[in-house]
Write an enzyme that holds these catalytic residues in place. Structure first.
Site, mmCIF file in Angstrom:
data_model
loop_
_atom_site.group_PDB
_atom_site.id
_atom_site.type_symbol
_atom_site.label_atom_id
_atom_site.label_comp_id
_atom_site.label_asym_id
_atom_site.label_seq_id
_atom_site.Cartn_x
_atom_site.Cartn_y
_atom_site.Cartn_z
ATOM 1 N N GLU A 197 -0.697 0.810 1.076
ATOM 2 C CA GLU A 197 -2.140 0.513 1.005
ATOM 3 C C GLU A 197 -2.371 -0.862 0.357
ATOM 4 O OE1 GLU A 197 -3.841 2.404 2.707
ATOM 5 O OE2 GLU A 197 -3.573 4.538 2.315
ATOM 6 N N ASN B 160 1.168 -3.825 -4.917
ATOM 7 C CA ASN B 160 0.482 -4.181 -6.158
ATOM 8 C C ASN B 160 0.514 -5.682 -6.430
ATOM 9 O OD1 ASN B 160 -0.162 -1.544 -6.367
ATOM 10 N ND2 ASN B 160 0.900 -1.158 -8.303
#
Length: 378
Positions: A361, A364
């Site tokens: 997604e 980081n």
């Protein structure tokens, strides 16, 4: 449950009960045997968890992003891997509900909300992960159809799911040349790579999805040509909240496991719970968990309200929660000593299952780029 309405506490209780009774007892088996627990997910859909933030007129629950975060956190205490797949499925149904026309919404959403059918999100390619705008999968328009060619990598549910939401290039280079097509399993030319062997997330299959002269009707395009990248990014804002919420659930469960182990296990003639160093570490774990939870819920509210800072808050929440929750789970494993490294103990599975949340997604590192860009652009 702090700060939640009575209704939200009820959603939370239902999801926690489902996680404890229907998921946790099978978590280790699903992991070891790599079982995709279709029937369990269909039971969850009967509670409204198949289209949580999809409009009710097509079978969705019509709940808010905060409600969704609460539900995914609770479910993840029972099996993080399965809940994470459900979060991706929910994101796909939301995309069709939000960007599809009435015919598309009514054709696809009801069977997805009931989880009679399952969905996969197809953005990442072998050569474009973080640089999603450079994707190469192409869709050439021919009359009332597109001819789709290319491949996608690391697709959750790939090969076992029924509906594929695919980002592909219909125009020139860059984000403005990308469109979004919905494919159904069984489309000629649609095939799948081998099932990947993964460190965690083993209750959901992961495969490459391959398109070789797939004929897709123009009527299966979501939104206008060139709108695909915008659809993908809007979906990912919610996806980041969802995956962060799954990390919260794993961390919550791991804190409870550590708490129990410290109470039961004795060393040097007394319970580990009497050791002040371990007491302080447990206190830090709980504090970091609450901080991460507040950050995720704040971002969920911002997204629900359509605030201008929603995207950056989602990125911050995903970055902070997935990093902190992995550290919490890892510390819980350490507190178990050698037992934590045995597959008989659930804590190791939480560690394995949430490690990937720092990657998918949007990695980081990319979350840091988004936040920094927002700050430096003023």
């Amino acid at each position: 449950s702090s700060g939640l309405t009575e209704e939200q506490k009820e959603f939370q209780k239902v999801a926690l009960d489902f996680a404890a009774k229907e998921m946790a007892p099978h978590m280790a088996e699903w992991d070891e045997k790599e079982i995709f627990p279709v029937e369990t997910m269909r039971k969850a859909a009967q509670l409204g968890f198949g289209g949580i933030y999809v409009k009710p007129d097509v079978g969705g629950s019509g709940l808010s992003r905060l409600d969704t975060s609460i539900i995914f956190e609770a479910l993840s205490t029972g099996c993080t891997s399965t809940t994470a797949y459900m979060s991706i499925h929910n994101m796909c149904v939301w995309m069709i509900d939000t960007f599809g026309n009435e015919e598309q919404r009514r054709r696809f959403c009801p069977s997805l909300c009931s989880m009679e059918k399952f969905a996969s999100y197809c953005l990442t390619e072998p050569g474009s992960g973080s640089d999603a705008a450079s994707l190469l999968t192409s869709a050439q328009r021919k009359g009332d159809t597109y001819v789709l060619n290319g491949s996608k990598a690391f697709i959750s549910g790939g090969g076992d799911t029924d509906v594929y939401v695919v980002m592909c290039r219909t125009g020139g280079p860059g984000p403005k040349g990308i469109s979004c097509l919905v494919l159904e399993k069984g489309t000629p030319g649609l095939s799948f790579g081998k099932k990947e062997k993964k460190v965690g997330w083993n209750s959901q299959p992961t495969r490459a999805v391959i398109f070789e002269d797939c004929i897709v009707p123009v009527g299966n395009r979501l939104g206008a040509e060139g709108q695909g990248f915008n659809i993908a990014m809007k979906g990912l804002n919610g996806g980041r909240i969802n995956i962060a919420s799954c990390s919260l659930g794993a961390a919550h469960a791991s804190v409870l496991l550590a708490q129990e182990h410290l109470t039961v296990r004795k060393q040097f003639g007394e319970p580990l719970a009497n050791n002040q160093y371990l007491q302080f570490r447990l206190a830090e774990m709980a504090t970091r968990l609450v901080a991460a939870r507040l950050m995720v819920r704040n971002a969920a509210r911002a997204l629900q309200e359509g605030r201008e800072d929603a995207a950056v808050l989602c990125s911050m929440a995903k970055l902070f929660a997935t990093d902190e929750c992995f550290a919490i789970c890892n510390q819980a494993l350490q507190m178990h000593g050698g037992y934590g490294y045995l597959k008989d103990y659930a804590v190791q599975q939480f560690v394995r299952d949430i490690r990937v949340h720092q990657i998918l997604e949007g990695t980081n590192e990319v979350m840091r780029m988004i936040v920094a860009r927002n700050l430096l652009q003023g």
